[in-house]
Enzyme design. Structure first.
Site, PDB file in Angstrom:
ATOM      1  N   THR A  28      42.692  48.539  44.230  1.00 50.12           N
ATOM      2  CA  THR A  28      43.759  47.575  44.576  1.00 50.12           C
ATOM      3  C   THR A  28      43.758  46.460  43.540  1.00 50.12           C
ATOM      4  OG1 THR A  28      42.609  47.593  46.943  1.00 50.12           O
ATOM      5  CG2 THR A  28      43.595  45.336  45.998  1.00 50.12           C
ATOM      6  N   ALA A  83      39.132  47.024  37.501  1.00 44.65           N
ATOM      7  CA  ALA A  83      37.941  46.264  37.284  1.00 44.65           C
ATOM      8  C   ALA A  83      38.212  44.822  36.787  1.00 44.65           C
ATOM      9  CB  ALA A  83      37.223  46.773  36.477  1.00 44.65           C
ATOM     10  N   LYS A  94      33.767  43.710  40.294  1.00 39.34           N
ATOM     11  CA  LYS A  94      35.140  43.925  40.786  1.00 39.34           C
ATOM     12  C   LYS A  94      35.190  42.760  41.860  1.00 39.34           C
ATOM     13  CE  LYS A  94      36.485  47.864  42.049  1.00 39.34           C
ATOM     14  NZ  LYS A  94      37.815  47.323  41.687  1.00 39.34           N
ATOM     15  N   GLU A 103      36.675  48.887  48.624  1.00 39.16           N
ATOM     16  CA  GLU A 103      36.505  49.570  47.162  1.00 39.16           C
ATOM     17  C   GLU A 103      35.072  50.261  46.992  1.00 39.16           C
ATOM     18  OE1 GLU A 103      39.600  46.380  44.736  1.00 39.16           O
ATOM     19  OE2 GLU A 103      37.501  46.116  44.469  1.00 39.16           O
TER      20      GLU A 103
HETATM   21  C1  5RP Z   1      40.358  43.943  43.459  1.00 41.20           C
HETATM   22  C2  5RP Z   1      39.882  44.357  42.471  1.00 41.20           C
HETATM   23  C3  5RP Z   1      40.386  44.650  40.965  1.00 41.20           C
HETATM   24  O1  5RP Z   1      40.118  46.043  40.556  1.00 41.20           O
HETATM   25  C4  5RP Z   1      40.200  43.847  39.971  1.00 41.20           C
HETATM   26  O2  5RP Z   1      40.420  42.386  40.665  1.00 41.20           O
HETATM   27  C5  5RP Z   1      41.171  44.048  38.687  1.00 41.20           C
HETATM   28  O3  5RP Z   1      42.605  43.343  39.118  1.00 41.20           O
HETATM   29  P1  5RP Z   1      43.471  43.818  37.868  1.00 41.20           P
HETATM   30  O4  5RP Z   1      44.080  45.266  37.874  1.00 41.20           O
HETATM   31  O5  5RP Z   1      45.018  43.180  38.998  1.00 41.20           O
HETATM   32  O6  5RP Z   1      43.365  42.988  36.927  1.00 41.20           O
HETATM   33  O7  5RP Z   1      38.431  44.635  42.050  1.00 41.20           O
HETATM   34  O8  5RP Z   1      39.384  43.563  44.346  1.00 41.20           O
END
Ligand code: 5RP
Length: 218
Positions: A28, A83, A94, A103
């Site tokens: 996500t 992450a 995360k 996740e």
């Molecule tokens: C979501 C997560 C995402 O992997 C994390 O927030 C990184 O997000 P992005 O790729 O938008 O930087 O853990 O729950």
């Protein structure tokens, strides 16, 4: 090169880890979204995907990739996700998007966990990014007091409900010197569903998008 281009570079490099006939675990966030878009190009070769959030499931379906329930899919060969922070030991924080519980479940069900990120996510010490913790709503204050006793400053993520109907406490100012130990300690607080440390089951491969290309850490 922009941060988005670095994210896309890491996401596209993860395609090298996907084989025909597989059901792929999909994470996500914005980097995972680039991976979903890349996956759509080879969708004819895949049996489908298991999503770690409703948002990712929607994006997969819109692009014509079948979404399977994890209970039906069983063990997965690979999980690809972003992450908020990562170390060279492949320990992660995360949950910035609040999807940490699903996740962690999909990661646990997968043989290989490929983490994709832009190079700004690489840190020496985890904890500058506030650590997300999913909490059963009625336990919010109880858990917050326990987190303060552990030296953190929990902040209730206002107006946010997880896909599981719970709340998120973002814990600031934690010095995460031993992520494996802290992950276990946090899981033992009654009312905590999941914490955002991925250290007991770290990533197996970290693909970091940078100006010079994608660096692979194992
Ligand atoms: C979501 C997560 C995402 O992997 C994390 O927030 C990184 O997000 P992005 O790729 O938008 O930087 O853990 O729950």
């Amino acid at each position: 090169m922009t941060q988005d281009e670095k994210k896309r570079g890491a996401a596209e490099a993860a395609l090298d880890y996907i084989e025909p006939g597989w059901v792929v675990g999909v994470g996500t966030g914005s980097t995972a979204n680039y991976f979903i878009d890349a996956l759509a190009r080879i969708k004819g070769k895949l049996d489908g995907a298991v999503a770690s959030s409703n948002a990712s499931a929607e994006r997969l379906k819109k692009l014509g990739i079948p979404v399977l329930d994890l209970n039906a899919a069983g063990s997965l060969p690979v999980y690809v996700d972003g992450a908020d922070e990562a170390t060279r030991h492949l320990h992660l924080v995360k949950g910035g998007g609040g999807a940490l519980t699903r996740e962690k479940i999909v990661a646990a069900a997968s043989t290989k966990f490929i983490c994709i990120a832009d190079d700004s996510k690489l840190v020496d010490l985890l904890g500058k990014f506030p650590l997300p913790i999913e909490v059963i709503p009625m336990a919010r204050s109880l858990v917050a007091r326990k987190l303060v006793a552990l030296g953190g400053d929990p902040v209730w993520r206002q107006g946010f409900t997880t896909d599981n109907g719970n709340i998120i406490l973002d814990v600031h100012n934690l010095k995460i010197l031993n992520p494996v130990e802290l992950e276990g300690q946090l899981d033992h607080i009654t009312g905590v569903v999941t914490n955002g440390l991925f250290a007991r089951r770290p990533a197996d491969v970290l693909l970091l998008g940078g100006a010079q290309g994608v660096e692979k850490l194992t």
